[in-house]
Write a protein that holds these residues in place. Structure first.
Motif, PDB file in Angstrom:
ATOM      1  N   LEU A 198       0.832  -1.216   0.000  1.00 44.95           N
ATOM      2  CA  LEU A 198       0.000   0.000   0.000  1.00 44.95           C
ATOM      3  C   LEU A 198       0.864   1.263   0.000  1.00 44.95           C
ATOM      4  O   LEU A 198       0.513   2.268  -0.624  1.00 44.95           O
ATOM      5  N   TRP A 226      -5.991   1.255   6.716  1.00 45.77           N
ATOM      6  CA  TRP A 226      -6.438   0.151   5.865  1.00 45.77           C
ATOM      7  C   TRP A 226      -6.427  -1.225   6.521  1.00 45.77           C
ATOM      8  O   TRP A 226      -7.362  -2.007   6.338  1.00 45.77           O
ATOM      9  N   ARG A 230      -0.992   4.372  -1.609  1.00 49.91           N
ATOM     10  CA  ARG A 230      -2.247   4.375  -0.853  1.00 49.91           C
ATOM     11  C   ARG A 230      -2.032   4.753   0.612  1.00 49.91           C
ATOM     12  O   ARG A 230      -2.978   5.017   1.350  1.00 49.91           O
ATOM     13  N   ALA A 270      -0.539   2.782   6.799  1.00 49.52           N
ATOM     14  CA  ALA A 270      -1.264   1.682   6.144  1.00 49.52           C
ATOM     15  C   ALA A 270      -2.066   0.891   7.168  1.00 49.52           C
ATOM     16  O   ALA A 270      -3.204   0.470   6.902  1.00 49.52           O
TER      17      ALA A 270
END
Ligand code: AMP
Ligand code: MN
Ligand code: MN
Ligand code: MN
Length: 274
Positions: free
Chosen positions: A138, A154, A143, A150
């Motif tokens: 990620l 997430w 992201r 992360a």
């Protein structure tokens, strides 16, 4: 000098079991435990090499335990008996992890990412896939700005790509370690993040469930805290161990044979489980 906590390429260390034993010998260690995460496949090679090198080998494993207090690690040390029941259970734990990885990938794909398992495997250098590798992925695709980010956004509990993990419960793990002729020792107890009162309460409870020992000294913690833990353990009749939690080049600050405060680990810590 000895070391009762070290990893090889069979989990997340950078040396093969044979290289690890040779390195231990070259550093002047007289005994070494191999304690890979949830796997015992490196023990035979290490044991054979230790016979050749003339150092004492302590077959071990580091198990992940789930409790109401969260996750912690339990060392099984001196597994000189029947490891069969333990190994059967470890196959289950690893299968469960593989299916969980597939679910995490599907969650990411459903969210529009074009990730495949191969993309994650490419980040592992042969290690078992964990959320850490999903986190790296990620970060790499932008992201998340960091591994921590992360997890926060997430992969952490309650976040979109989170998937619960099945691990051992303590009584079951202790039973399997004892059946394998070993001692059950709680690894780096401060990693639980509990207050001193809560930690000592939990240790007393787990002692009733069969916990034999405490890894009082570990590379991550201050010597002063470790000495306090050792004193508590001695008073309560726990066996005491020390470990570097060596991972080789994957974690260069950890030195084989050395633990809290950079101090060499003394041979006499072996005495209680011989
Ligand atoms: P898993 O066993 O797949 O749940 O992943 C555990 C791995 O993720 C371990 O290497 C942890 O150190 C790492 N990890 C868990 N939570 C975090 C976090 N908040 N930040 C960074 N790493 C984490
Ligand atoms: Mn590790
Ligand atoms: Mn650990
Ligand atoms: Mn470890």
């Amino acid at each position: 000098m000895i070391d009762l906590h070290a990893h090889s390429t069979h989990s997340d260390g950078s040396l093969t079991p044979r290289e690890l034993i040779d390195f231990a010998r070259s550093q002047g260690l007289t005994a070494l435990a191999l304690t890979d995460h949830d796997i015992t496949s490196g023990l035979e090679e290490a044991s054979n090499q230790a016979d050749i090198s003339g150092i004492r080998f302590v077959p071990g494993v580091e198990l992940e335990i789930n409790t109401d207090q969260g996750e912690f690690h339990l060392l099984g040390l001196d597994l000189k008996g029947n490891r069969h029941p333990l190994e059967e259970k470890l196959v289950e734990v690893r299968d469960h992890r593989a299916r969980r990885n597939e679910r995490i990938i599907r969650k990411m794909q459903a969210d529009g990412l074009s990730v495949t398992e191969a993309d994650i495997v490419a980040l592992t250098q042969g290690q078992v896939i964990s959320r850490l590798h999903f986190a790296s992925y990620l970060v790499n695709i932008g992201r998340a700005v960091s591994i921590n980010d992360a997890f926060s956004r997430w992969l952490g509990q309650g976040m979109p790509y989170f998937d619960p993990k099945k691990a051992f419960d303590l009584a079951e793990a202790v039973g399997l370690i004892h059946a394998a002729g070993g001692k059950a020792v709680i690894a780096h107890p401060f990693s639980l993040g509990l207050s001193w009162e809560r930690l000592t309460d939990m240790l007393a409870t787990w002692q009733k469930a069969g916990l034999d020992g405490i890894e009082a000294w570990h590379s991550d913690y201050a010597l002063e805290d470790c000495l306090k833990l050792a004193e508590f353990g001695r008073e309560k009749g726990f066996g005491l161990t020390a470990g570097s939690d060596f991972h080789g080049q994957s974690w260069p600050s950890r030195r084989l044979g050395h633990s809290a405060g950079g101090i060499e680990i003394k041979d006499e810590l072996l005495d209680w489980f011989i």
